[in-house]
Design an enzyme around this catalytic site. Sequence first.
Site, short mmCIF file in Angstrom:
data_model
loop_
_atom_site.label_atom_id
_atom_site.label_comp_id
_atom_site.label_asym_id
_atom_site.label_seq_id
_atom_site.Cartn_x
_atom_site.Cartn_y
_atom_site.Cartn_z
N ASP A 142 0.87 -1.17 0.00
CA ASP A 142 0.00 0.00 0.00
C ASP A 142 0.92 1.23 0.00
OD1 ASP A 142 -2.24 1.80 0.85
OD2 ASP A 142 -1.16 1.77 2.75
N SER A 182 -13.68 14.75 8.53
CA SER A 182 -13.07 13.54 7.96
C SER A 182 -11.81 13.14 8.73
CB SER A 182 -12.72 13.80 6.49
OG SER A 182 -11.85 12.80 5.99
N HIS A 208 -9.49 11.30 7.24
CA HIS A 208 -8.49 10.98 6.22
C HIS A 208 -7.23 11.81 6.44
CE1 HIS A 208 -6.81 10.18 2.25
NE2 HIS A 208 -7.70 9.20 2.15
N VAL A 215 -14.99 14.09 -0.41
CA VAL A 215 -15.99 14.39 0.62
C VAL A 215 -16.84 15.58 0.17
CG1 VAL A 215 -14.65 13.51 2.59
CG2 VAL A 215 -14.25 15.85 1.79
N VAL A 220 -22.35 20.99 3.16
CA VAL A 220 -22.92 22.30 2.85
C VAL A 220 -22.30 23.32 3.81
CG1 VAL A 220 -25.04 23.67 2.77
CG2 VAL A 220 -25.04 21.30 1.96
N GLY A 277 -24.76 27.54 3.06
CA GLY A 277 -25.77 27.41 2.01
C GLY A 277 -25.25 26.89 0.68
N GLY A 293 -12.03 16.73 -3.39
CA GLY A 293 -11.52 15.40 -3.70
C GLY A 293 -10.75 15.37 -4.99
N ASP A 317 -7.19 -1.61 3.80
CA ASP A 317 -6.27 -2.69 3.46
C ASP A 317 -6.68 -4.04 4.03
OD1 ASP A 317 -4.63 -0.84 2.15
OD2 ASP A 317 -3.57 -0.36 4.00
#
Length: 292
Positions: A38, A74, A76, A107, A110, A113, A119, A241
């Site tokens: 990986d 997130s 990540h 990802v 909002v 508005g 990404g 993984d």
Amino acid sequence: ATPTAVTVGIGRGAELGVLIRNGEALEVSEKLTAIVFDKTGTLTRGKPDVTDVVTLAVPEERLLAVAAAVEHNSQHPLAEAVVRRAESAGVTVPASERFTTFGGRGVSAVVEGTEVFIGNRPFLEEHGVTIPEGAERRIAALQDEGKTAVLVAAGSDLAGILAIADTLKPTTKRAVAELKRMGLAVTMITGDNERTANAIAREVGIEDVRAGVLPQEKAEEVRALQGRGEVVAFVGDGINDAPALAQADVGIAIGSGTDVAIESGDVVLIRDDLIDVVAAVELSRKVMSRIK
Ligand code: ADP
Ligand code: MG
């Protein structure tokens, strides 16, 4: 195979920081022909930083604020890099709602508005964002430097690009060179795009690269190699993984990785050092030659 030699081998592994979960993993390791790594968090540190901020429609502070508003939801590593950069720039991060994660792509949420998408390029294009030609050239140049280009769009407009770079672990190059010298075919696999993946692979010394692989496809890549008669080890650290670690003939998990990965490994590396992959293969060869 004499059980004593295997037991001694497992004990020796433990001293080296290589936890071998079962005797079979030690026996199969001797027969390995291929090893799949990986990229993020395994070959690289997995602690990336934002290196370039390219603004297209809004000032830099606004771009960072909006991006951080979405990414703070997130876990990540790319998201953490974005949030850290916004913090160090001292921007006020607005609230966000309806956060959604699209595994291995990006990802959305909002913010004030407006729907914001963050990404990779295919992900933004799927949501109706067009990439101007100038931005496209900029993205390619950043990727050729081994950086991941994270695109930020407000509605259907591309607002900016955040280039994020991860560095190799100190012993990655040496470990890969050793494994190749030992006769193993080495492959790198990643959800990252092809240009970035190729730039990193070149730096490491890996020729065989599978890029743009979705989380659920990693195990399929391992199965395909096995279908061609290869005996495969997979080395990984992430949640993504786990299926590949389970599918591999020998799953090698990084001990500092996620719990799910560790649970899926036949072998767990206690230290975060890929030289220990070399140590594991050498150990199995030594033990098995003593048995025969
Ligand atoms: P890897 O296999 O390298 O760990 P992932 O499968 O986790 O990569 O993600 C693949 C790609 O999806 C990333 O390179 C990035 O372009 C995009 N991506 C995923 N999550 C996020 C996020 N939170 N923010 C921005 N981009 C993301
Ligand atoms: Mg990873």
